[in-house]
Design an enzyme around this catalytic site. Structure first.
Site, PDB file in Angstrom:
ATOM      1  N   SER A 212      -0.273  -5.090  -5.530  1.00 36.83           N
ATOM      2  CA  SER A 212       1.042  -4.470  -5.419  1.00 36.83           C
ATOM      3  C   SER A 212       0.990  -2.969  -5.666  1.00 36.83           C
ATOM      4  O   SER A 212      -0.058  -2.376  -5.878  1.00 36.83           O
ATOM      5  CB  SER A 212       2.008  -5.131  -6.399  1.00 36.83           C
ATOM      6  N   HIS A 213       2.181  -2.378  -5.669  1.00 38.95           N
ATOM      7  CA  HIS A 213       2.322  -0.962  -6.035  1.00 38.95           C
ATOM      8  C   HIS A 213       2.867  -0.816  -7.450  1.00 38.95           C
ATOM      9  O   HIS A 213       3.292   0.263  -7.837  1.00 38.95           O
ATOM     10  CB  HIS A 213       3.227  -0.236  -5.040  1.00 38.95           C
ATOM     11  N   GLY A 214       2.897  -1.908  -8.206  1.00 42.84           N
ATOM     12  CA  GLY A 214       3.220  -1.819  -9.614  1.00 42.84           C
ATOM     13  C   GLY A 214       4.637  -2.207  -9.985  1.00 42.84           C
ATOM     14  O   GLY A 214       5.433  -2.647  -9.163  1.00 42.84           O
TER      15      GLY A 214
END
Length: 374
Positions: A212-214
């Site tokens: 993911s991107h966090g």
């Protein structure tokens, strides 16, 4: 009411059942084919017992022209659910048939792609023990909701071609209060959880995020004349692997942007592996250094704690494992770091902790040294 599959579009029968019946069951081994958009707003005291599968058709032309439009970030949706006291549970699956969208988006970056499930103008909603797969874009959008709980959600967006499953956020929260996301596994291609403007009293806990991107606060302050608020957010017990970011706060700077505040934010007990930016504040998001100095962000960030972080970066940012990059002119205040143990992937190199335009407190503040001033 029990909804079973027909040889055609099962959407109208499903909507009709939910409008008429307090309890609606989709049996095991049943796959409902949804070929038309579903409006389930204005409900009261409803339980959707999803044991089988809800699968949206891959008719791109229909959905682009008929998905429910949302002005915020030019979104469209397959299915909107709203009202009061709504439960969706049962262990079943919602399938967005995303592969055709991933492939189409690779050649047309302006393609509108539907959100899998949108909770819209709803109060007291619980979504429990549901698997969500192959969303064309965001999986969950909470828009103008209050007291919304997600518990035991399994999310997966994996492309079977060379075209990535882009923008497949797990959750996007917007203009909503008291939202809890817990005990969930997310494999996707964008933010695991993202707090958009005017998200308050949100919890994201006990999550496993991969690819993911966090866990992201923001981005905020994008639109001129708009004041964005994110306040009272706690994210704890998060495992983050093979990701672009771990815990992140991002706000726009530069000319012609908006303003706002990020306040009372707590990230704690993060375990990370192969993450580009394990811990990051970027108050010059999408803004070059010269413009950020001339036009600092008007989204003020204050009362933020990062505690109990451990694990490794990916090495893509060289040895930098944590970055607190604030705009000039005291736009970040009361940022605390405690018990931080992050390392680059190679034991041969020492970790670098960077910061600018911020005074840091906490027992790990020494790792950052003297912050630069821009």
């Amino acid at each position: 009411c029990i909804v079973t599959a027909s040889s055609g579009d099962d959407g109208p029968a499903f909507v009709d059942a939910v409008q008429r019946c307090d309890l609606v069951t989709i049996p095991r081994e049943t796959t409902l084919s949804i070929a038309t958009r579903m409006n389930m707003t204005g409900l009261k005291d409803r339980n959707i017992n999803l044991l089988g599968t809800i699968k949206f058709t891959s008719n791109i032309s229909y959905w682009v022209n008929n998905g429910f439009p949302f002005e915020f970030q030019d979104q469209i949706a397959f299915w909107i659910v709203g009202g009061k006291n709504i439960l969706i549970n049962g262990g079943g699956t919602i399938d967005g048939s995303g592969q055709v969208w991933y492939d189409a988006f690779a050649t047309n970056s302006t393609l509108l792609r539907p959100i899998l499930l949108t909770i819209y103008q709803a109060t007291d909603v619980a979504i429990k023990n549901i698997t969500m797969i192959n969303s064309p874009e965001w999986f969950n959008f909470v828009n103008e909701g209050k007291n919304v709980v997600y518990d035991g959600i399994n999310i997966s967006a994996l492309s079977t071609s060379n075209n990535l499953a882009k923008n497949t956020d797990g959750w996007d929260i917007y203009r909503s209060d008291s939202v809890s996301i817990m005990n969930s596994n997310i494999n996707n291609g964008d933010d695991c959880v993202s707090l958009k403007p005017n998200s308050t009293n949100v919890i994201a806990s006990d999550l496993y995020c991969n690819g993911s991107h966090g866990i992201s606060v923001g981005s905020l302050g994008q639109y001129a004349g708009v004041y964005d608020i994110v306040q009272n957010f706690t994210s704890t017990n998060v495992q983050m692997y093979n990701a672009q970011n771990g815990a992140r706060i991002k706000a726009f700077a530069g000319p012609g942007v908006g303003s706002g505040i990020v306040k009372n934010i707590s990230f704690g007990f993060f375990t990370e592996g192969n993450v580009d930016n394990p811990l990051i504040v970027d108050q010059c998001y999408m803004t070059n250094a010269t413009e950020c100095t001339a036009y600092p962000s008007n989204v003020y960030i204050q009362d933020v704690t990062f505690s109990n972080f451990k694990g490794t970066s990916s090495g893509k940012m060289n040895s930098v494992v944590a970055s607190l990059a604030c705009s000039p002119d005291a736009r970040c205040n009361n940022i605390s770091v405690d018990d931080i143990s992050l390392e680059p992937p190679s034991k041969d190199g020492s970790a670098t902790y960077s910061c600018q335009n911020v005074n840091i407190t906490g027992n790990a503040a020494y790792l950052f040294g003297n912050c630069t001033t821009t």
